[in-house]
Design a protein around this motif. Structure first.
Motif: not given
Length: 132
Positions: A121, A118, A39-40, A52, A43-46
């Motif tokens: 994880e 995402f 997360s950047r 990522q 909070g958003s996904p790369e």
């Protein structure tokens, strides 16, 4: 009895508060780290898979550091992958950069079909050094 203590990296408290969990819990000399994603800051996904994964490891490193740990203190890893067959080459390349030589932590990789936007994880258990 050991009282569990939450651990948070700098500048990430709002993200964990918004979703109702701790970045990690310290219990005695063990650190149980919640799943870290790429997360950047917002909070958003790369969107780029390679970046990522790198960002997930950077976020993991920040949580470990907040407890006085590093990658060498990790004893158990579970990673989650949305397309393991397609992602394996990139993931293994980055994994070998983070863990370049033995002793390696034990590792379980799990294929999943959803990670809230995402594709990767990682969650770990680490032993906190006596000097931390």
């Amino acid at each position: 009895m050991t009282t569990p203590t939450p651990v948070f990296p700098a500048n990430r408290h709002a993200l964990y508060e918004a979703h109702g969990y701790s970045a990690a819990i310290r219990s005695g000399d063990l650190l149980f780290v919640s799943g870290q994603v790429g997360s950047r800051a917002d909070g958003s996904p790369e969107p780029d898979y390679r970046e990522q994964v790198r960002l997930a490891f950077a976020n993991l490193e920040a949580v470990l550091a907040a407890a006085g740990c590093g990658f060498a203190d990790i004893v158990d890893v579970t990673s989650f992958h949305t397309d393991p067959e397609k992602q394996a080459g990139i993931f293994l390349e980055i994994k070998s950069e983070v863990f370049p030589e033995p002793p390696y932590p034990n590792w379980t990789a799990v294929g999943v079909n959803w990670l809230a936007g995402f594709d990767f994880e990682i969650k770990v258990i680490a032993r906190i050094p006596a000097t931390a």
